[in-house]
Design an enzyme around this catalytic site. Structure first.
Site, PDB file in Angstrom:
ATOM      1  NE  ARG A 168      -6.109   1.796  -0.443  1.00  0.00           N
ATOM      2  CZ  ARG A 168      -6.118   3.039  -0.013  1.00  0.00           C
ATOM      3  NH1 ARG A 168      -5.007   3.603   0.394  1.00  0.00           N
ATOM      4  NH2 ARG A 168      -7.223   3.731  -0.004  1.00  0.00           N
ATOM      5  NE  ARG A 180     -10.329  13.654   2.784  1.00  0.00           N
ATOM      6  CZ  ARG A 180     -10.145  12.329   2.864  1.00  0.00           C
ATOM      7  NH1 ARG A 180     -11.116  11.551   3.313  1.00  0.00           N
ATOM      8  NH2 ARG A 180      -9.021  11.790   2.473  1.00  0.00           N
ATOM      9  CD  GLU A 191      -9.100  -0.537   4.284  1.00  0.00           C
ATOM     10  OE1 GLU A 191      -8.662  -0.276   5.420  1.00  0.00           O
ATOM     11  OE2 GLU A 191      -9.321   0.326   3.427  1.00  0.00           O
ATOM     12  CG  ASN A 251      -1.884   1.083   1.300  1.00  0.00           C
ATOM     13  OD1 ASN A 251      -1.837   2.011   0.473  1.00  0.00           O
ATOM     14  ND2 ASN A 251      -2.786   1.037   2.251  1.00  0.00           N
ATOM     15  CG  HIS A 283     -13.068   4.287   3.262  1.00  0.00           C
ATOM     16  ND1 HIS A 283     -13.775   5.272   3.902  1.00  0.00           N
ATOM     17  CD2 HIS A 283     -11.761   4.526   3.518  1.00  0.00           C
ATOM     18  CE1 HIS A 283     -12.931   6.105   4.502  1.00  0.00           C
ATOM     19  NE2 HIS A 283     -11.706   5.679   4.287  1.00  0.00           N
TER      20      HIS A 283
END
Ligand code: ADP
Length: 398
Positions: free
Chosen positions: A90, A239, A384, A7, A178
């Site tokens: 990923r 955010r 993940e 990743n 996600h």
């Protein structure tokens, strides 16, 4: 077979090695500060962690170091790199790719072509892939994309109500992010409940630094809160999540902000941090709230309000709800957040057992459903990397 999962971020590269015969992680670590100075942390279960400074000028250096560590006589977990059967990479953005795939030239060209849609994660992910291919040229490299979980959403969920040509010409649409986490936890929840995902209406809440909620109806994700970018939907650590788009043009004009400056406001200075002025970290905002800080309280109320609003909307879209799942940093750990959300969802049949809710800690799989409740409410750890390893293993053997 051993699977290496990579990743890659702009200045970091995370790795994990899975032994697929046992489904366990045999090593994992992080190369950090790539292009700055370089530091590596290497972990093996049951053994002491190794942390060292190491010059990391590029992603090539980082991958070379990872392979050296994995085969090191003292620190390693394999005798030779030929034991690595395949590598899973990923990618945050897979554009219109609809499933995980072995990466050939055609796929790499496509991923390079969508970098403008994904300027932060796309370039380092491609660099990590190139670096890996050089050192492991004989194995399959598989791309696993956060976006593919959303590839079967109906057009009414992903087309924005702006001139249609922007979708056609520039790919402006909801992609969702996600997805690997939502895919993993929805499958795990169904497995735990001994039900087929195809028979369930489920809402999965990935609440971490970045947060998103997905609606999974009869095994297909039908809507998700993140959009064209991970900016849409819930307010997050820094955010803003969804706001009236005209706020953007108004502030840009009023403060003479460039697009990059405006992006910075929306991505790095908003959310829990922007409202509370305390921190992007949910724990710290809640501590301030408990000490009477009113803006910290407001920041948390905005978060609960937004989560409940989206869950309500998705239950309406699916015409019901059978399972509610929490995961990621906040979702797995924070009993107060879970209880605040569930308390407001009684009308849907969500009812939790307070003692079970409070007993959870990260890594636990908890069924907090109160006896007789219509909706099963679960908290479970996302993984993940394992999902990436599973897809890679499947495609490596195909
Ligand atoms: P990322 O999205 O970067 O992977 P995480 O999933 O780890 O991040 O989530 C980070 C968030 O989880 C932070 O807001 C943090 O406050 C929250 N968090 C982490 N641990 C706990 C905990 N024990 N209790 C409450 N919140 C926690």
């Amino acid at each position: 077979m051993k699977i290496l999962v990579i990743n890659a971020g702009s200045s970091s590269l995370k790795y994990q090695v899975f032994d697929m015969d046992t489904g366990s992680v045999i090593a994992k670590g992080l190369c950090d500060r790539i292009g700055v100075d370089g530091v590596v942390t290497h972990k093996r279960p049951g053994k002491e962690n190794y942390k060292a400074e190491a010059p990391l000028h590029s992603h090539d250096d980082a991958i070379a170091l990872v392979l050296t560590l994995l085969t090191d006589p003292e620190l390693g977990v394999i005798a030779d790199i030929s034991e690595i059967g395949a590598v899973g990479h990923r990618f945050a953005h897979g554009g219109t790719l609809t499933e995980s795939t072995v990466l050939g030239q055609k796929e790499k060209d496509y991923l390079a072509s969508i970098v403008p849609l994904n300027p932060l994660h796309g370039p380092p992910a491609l660099k990590g892939l190139e670096a890996c291919e050089k050192l492991l040229p004989d194995v399959r490299h598989v791309g696993v994309f956060d976006t593919t979980f959303y590839s079967r959403m109906p057009a009414s969920s992903y087309v924005y109500a702006i001139p249609y040509e922007y979708y056609e010409k520039y790919g402006v649409r909801r992609y969702g992010f996600h997805g690997t986490s939502h895919r993993y936890v929805s499958a795990k929840a169904a497995e735990y409940l001994k039900k087929d995902l195809k028979d369930l209406k489920m809402i999965t809440c990935h609440l971490g630094n970045g947060s998103s909620i997905s609606a999974v109806k009869n095994g297909v994700c039908v809507d998700t809160s993140m959009g064209f970018t991970p900016q849409e939907g819930l307010p997050m650590g820094t955010r803003s999540g969804s706001i009236d788009p005209t706020v953007v043009t108004y502030l840009m004009e009023k403060l003479s902000l460039s697009p990059a400056q405006m992006n910075d406001v929306l991505n790095r200075k908003s959310g829990l941090l922007g409202v509370s002025g305390v921190s992007p970290d949910c724990r710290e905002v809640m501590i301030a709230e408990s000490e009477g800080n009113e803006r910290a309280h407001l920041a948390m109320e905005i978060l609960y309000h937004s989560i409940v609003k989206i869950i309500g909307a998705y239950a309406a879209e699916m015409d019901g709800l059978d399972v509610l799942v929490f995961t990621a940093g906040i979702g797995e750990n924070d009993a107060i957040v879970r209880s605040e959300i569930c308390r407001r969802l009684g009308f849907l049949g969500v009812e939790i057992d307070d003692a079970r809710n409070r007993a959870t800690k990260r890594g636990d799989f908890v069924d907090m459903t109160a006896p007789g409740a219509r909706v099963a409410t679960l908290s479970l750890p996302t993984d993940e990397e394992y999902m990436i390893a599973l897809d890679t293993y499947r495609l490596a053997r195909a």
